[in-house]
Scaffold this motif. Structure first.
Motif, PDB file in Angstrom:
ATOM      1  N   PHE A 138    -134.251  22.748  10.759  1.00 10.05           N
ATOM      2  CA  PHE A 138    -134.364  22.280  12.146  1.00 10.05           C
ATOM      3  C   PHE A 138    -133.861  20.851  12.270  1.00 10.05           C
ATOM      4  N   ALA A 139    -134.139  20.041  11.254  1.00 15.07           N
ATOM      5  CA  ALA A 139    -133.736  18.636  11.264  1.00 15.07           C
ATOM      6  C   ALA A 139    -132.332  18.418  10.721  1.00 15.07           C
ATOM      7  N   GLY A 140    -131.627  19.513  10.393  1.00 11.83           N
ATOM      8  CA  GLY A 140    -130.268  19.395   9.884  1.00 11.83           C
ATOM      9  C   GLY A 140    -130.192  18.907   8.455  1.00 11.83           C
ATOM     10  N   LEU A 141    -131.217  19.240   7.664  1.00 13.78           N
ATOM     11  CA  LEU A 141    -131.290  18.735   6.287  1.00 13.78           C
ATOM     12  C   LEU A 141    -131.304  19.844   5.240  1.00 13.78           C
ATOM     13  N   SER A 142    -130.842  21.032   5.592  1.00 11.09           N
ATOM     14  CA  SER A 142    -130.889  22.150   4.646  1.00 11.09           C
ATOM     15  C   SER A 142    -130.175  21.829   3.340  1.00 11.09           C
ATOM     16  N   ASP A 143    -129.040  21.131   3.441  1.00 10.81           N
ATOM     17  CA  ASP A 143    -128.267  20.841   2.235  1.00 10.81           C
ATOM     18  C   ASP A 143    -128.811  19.653   1.446  1.00 10.81           C
TER      19      ASP A 143
END
Length: 255
Positions: A138-143
């Motif tokens: 959700f926060a754009g931190l999957s990677d």
């Protein structure tokens, strides 16, 4: 959805009056910003809501229940989470581990269950991991899940704090100066993230000095000056209020 309400809240530390009979409410799905000069009492309100400070008068209710006087972990369990002005991550843990920590208030496994690695404990651990991964996404931190927090760039550390707060499944999220230190591009990404949070039905209470962020995302504003609420209203109403203009710019008669 939960409704947060402050009624005539006062806080004093010895002879210092930090808040004086402050009243406002945060409605379901709303983005409400607290603004005011330095020392106006904004972070004090966050500390009151989250149980860090005890109030000297008035009442704080959440979902119809009085939460004034509850300890911070009990308030977190009711569905109120927060970030901080100064980043407070577990710097030696990965991004994923930081968010998994936030799930502690939602877990039920006992110490014995964790030691024995019971089937129920293993199922819960998998669920915690999946929810933490969802918060990172959700926060754009999957990677960045396996990156140690201290090795993340500053802007991503700010995002990780928000992801960690979301990992506790809050109904109300308190963001304390989330745009501090961000560049314009990062601030735009932050505004989009805050809006997406509100779109999920989470109430957002925001303290922020970047007025471009405040005016673009807020449904309503509460303006504080020396611990007193001097104005409440929409961004347009607050922007043109004489008391707000004086608090920020001073009056023509000021020496």
């Amino acid at each position: 959805m939960a409704h947060l309400c402050l009624t005539d809240v006062s806080v004093h530390f010895g002879g210092l009056q930090a808040l004086t009979e402050v009243s406002f409410d945060l409605r379901p799905g709303e983005i409400l910003s607290l603004i005011g000069p330095n020392g106006a009492g904004k972070t004090t309100i966050f500390n009151v809501i989250t149980g860090v400070y005890r109030i000297s008068g008035g009442q704080v209710t959440y979902d119809g229940r009085t939460i004034s006087g509850l300890r911070p972990h009990h308030i977190l369990a009711t569905g109120i989470a927060r970030t901080f002005q100064n980043i407070r991550l577990f710097t030696a843990m990965t991004a994923l581990e930081n968010v998994m920590v936030a799930r502690h208030c939602r877990t039920k496994s006992s110490v014995l269950g964790a030691v024995l690695r019971t089937p129920a404990q293993k199922r819960e651990e998998r669920a915690v991991r999946e929810r933490a991964l969802a918060a990172l996404a959700f926060a754009g931190l999957s990677d960045q899940a396996d990156v140690v927090a201290k090795n993340l760039p500053y802007g991503l550390q700010r995002r990780l704090e928000i992801a960690r707060a979301l990992g506790s499944d809050p109904q109300t999220l308190l963001l304390d100066e989330p745009a501090a230190g961000l560049n314009p591009s990062e601030s735009r990404e932050l505004m989009a993230t805050i809006q997406r949070i509100a779109d999920t039905g989470i109430n957002v209470l925001l303290v922020e000095h970047d007025m471009s962020v405040v005016m673009n995302v807020s449904h309503r504003l509460v303006v504080l000056d020396h611990g007193v609420c001097i104005c409440q209203g929409t961004p347009a109403e607050v922007r043109s209020d004489p008391a707000v203009i004086e608090a920020y710019l001073g009056s023509e008669t000021d020496d």
